[in-house]
Design a protein around this motif. Structure first.
Motif, short mmCIF file in Angstrom:
data_model
loop_
_atom_site.label_atom_id
_atom_site.label_comp_id
_atom_site.label_asym_id
_atom_site.label_seq_id
_atom_site.Cartn_x
_atom_site.Cartn_y
_atom_site.Cartn_z
N VAL A 204 0.86 -1.19 0.00
CA VAL A 204 0.00 0.00 0.00
C VAL A 204 0.89 1.24 0.00
CG1 VAL A 204 -1.72 1.31 1.30
CG2 VAL A 204 -1.91 -1.19 1.15
N VAL A 205 0.72 2.07 -1.03
CA VAL A 205 1.52 3.30 -1.15
C VAL A 205 0.64 4.55 -1.13
CG1 VAL A 205 3.44 2.19 -2.34
CG2 VAL A 205 1.57 3.20 -3.68
N GLY A 206 -0.68 4.36 -0.99
CA GLY A 206 -1.56 5.52 -0.92
C GLY A 206 -2.96 5.11 -0.54
N VAL A 207 -3.73 6.11 -0.09
CA VAL A 207 -5.11 5.87 0.33
C VAL A 207 -5.94 7.11 0.06
CG1 VAL A 207 -4.65 6.59 2.71
CG2 VAL A 207 -6.59 5.09 2.23
N VAL A 208 -7.19 6.91 -0.29
CA VAL A 208 -8.17 7.99 -0.39
C VAL A 208 -9.49 7.48 0.15
CG1 VAL A 208 -8.99 7.50 -2.76
CG2 VAL A 208 -9.12 9.83 -1.86
N GLY B 170 -12.31 12.69 2.36
CA GLY B 170 -11.91 12.93 3.74
C GLY B 170 -10.41 12.90 3.90
N GLU B 171 -9.76 11.96 3.27
CA GLU B 171 -8.31 11.81 3.40
C GLU B 171 -7.71 11.38 2.07
OE1 GLU B 171 -10.21 9.37 5.37
OE2 GLU B 171 -10.59 10.94 6.83
N LEU B 172 -6.58 11.94 1.74
CA LEU B 172 -5.73 11.47 0.64
C LEU B 172 -4.32 11.51 1.17
CD1 LEU B 172 -5.15 10.67 -2.34
CD2 LEU B 172 -4.82 13.11 -2.77
N ALA B 173 -3.65 10.38 1.16
CA ALA B 173 -2.26 10.31 1.62
C ALA B 173 -1.49 9.36 0.72
CB ALA B 173 -2.20 9.83 3.07
N VAL B 174 -0.28 9.76 0.39
CA VAL B 174 0.59 8.95 -0.46
C VAL B 174 1.94 8.81 0.24
CG1 VAL B 174 1.77 8.84 -2.71
CG2 VAL B 174 -0.58 9.70 -2.58
N ALA B 175 2.48 7.61 0.24
CA ALA B 175 3.78 7.36 0.86
C ALA B 175 4.84 8.23 0.20
CB ALA B 175 4.15 5.88 0.72
N PRO B 176 5.82 8.70 0.97
CA PRO B 176 6.85 9.58 0.41
C PRO B 176 7.55 9.01 -0.82
CG PRO B 176 7.03 9.55 2.80
CD PRO B 176 6.00 8.49 2.41
N ASP B 177 7.80 7.71 -0.84
CA ASP B 177 8.52 7.13 -1.99
C ASP B 177 7.62 6.94 -3.21
OD1 ASP B 177 7.08 5.00 -0.87
OD2 ASP B 177 8.60 3.52 -1.45
#
Length: 158
Positions: A73-77, A94-101
């Motif tokens: 898993v490298v990201g979530v929305v 509500g949320e969007l996040a992506v791993a730094p790499d």
């Protein structure tokens, strides 16, 4: 140059919970300097947990970006429905996040495309979201996708 990642988007599974929760710190980026960063990370964890729990009740959807054969898993929305003050129901990220790499590897764009497709399937005409005013990277990202700023929140320290 970034390494080429083969990223796929799919609905989040319960087995993804730990990896999704590990992205919570990314949600604290761009929080105003006078806010407690640890409290922001805690809030991010609560939001993500709430979004994952809501999918079991069919109150929205959580999508993950996974990379490689191991399905890392490298990201979530998360996306759900929210009533705008005008009375119209919008889709809401509500949320969007992506791993730094995985930043700039297409995960964020693909996750937002999944949220938009979900909104269209619900018959909704708008997709809204919020981000920190100081999070200029996110604001540029959303602007590049065609999002326009609609509201401004003001705070005064006392």
């Amino acid at each position: 140059m970034l390494p080429r990642m083969e990223i796929r988007i799919r609905p989040a599974l319960e087995e993804d919970r730990q990896a999704v929760m590990a992205l919570a710190a990314r949600l604290a980026e761009g929080v105003a300097a006078w806010r407690d960063p640890e409290a922001a990370v805690d809030a991010g964890r609560q939001w993500l947990a709430g979004s994952l729990d809501a999918t079991r009740e069919r109150r929205g959807e959580v999508f993950v970006a996974v990379e490689g054969d191991e399905q890392r898993v490298v990201g979530v929305v998360s996306v759900n429905q929210q009533r705008h003050f005008t009375g119209v129901t919008d889709a809401y990220v509500g949320e969007l996040a992506v791993a730094p790499d995985a930043v700039r590897a297409g995960a964020g764009r693909r996750l937002m495309a999944a949220a938009e497709a979900w909104a269209r399937r619900q018959g909704l005409r708008h997709l809204t979201l919020e981000t920190g005013a100081a999070n200029t990277t996110a604001r540029r990202f959303y602007a590049a996708l065609g999002y326009r700023e609609e509201a401004v929140r003001l705070t005064r320290s006392l």
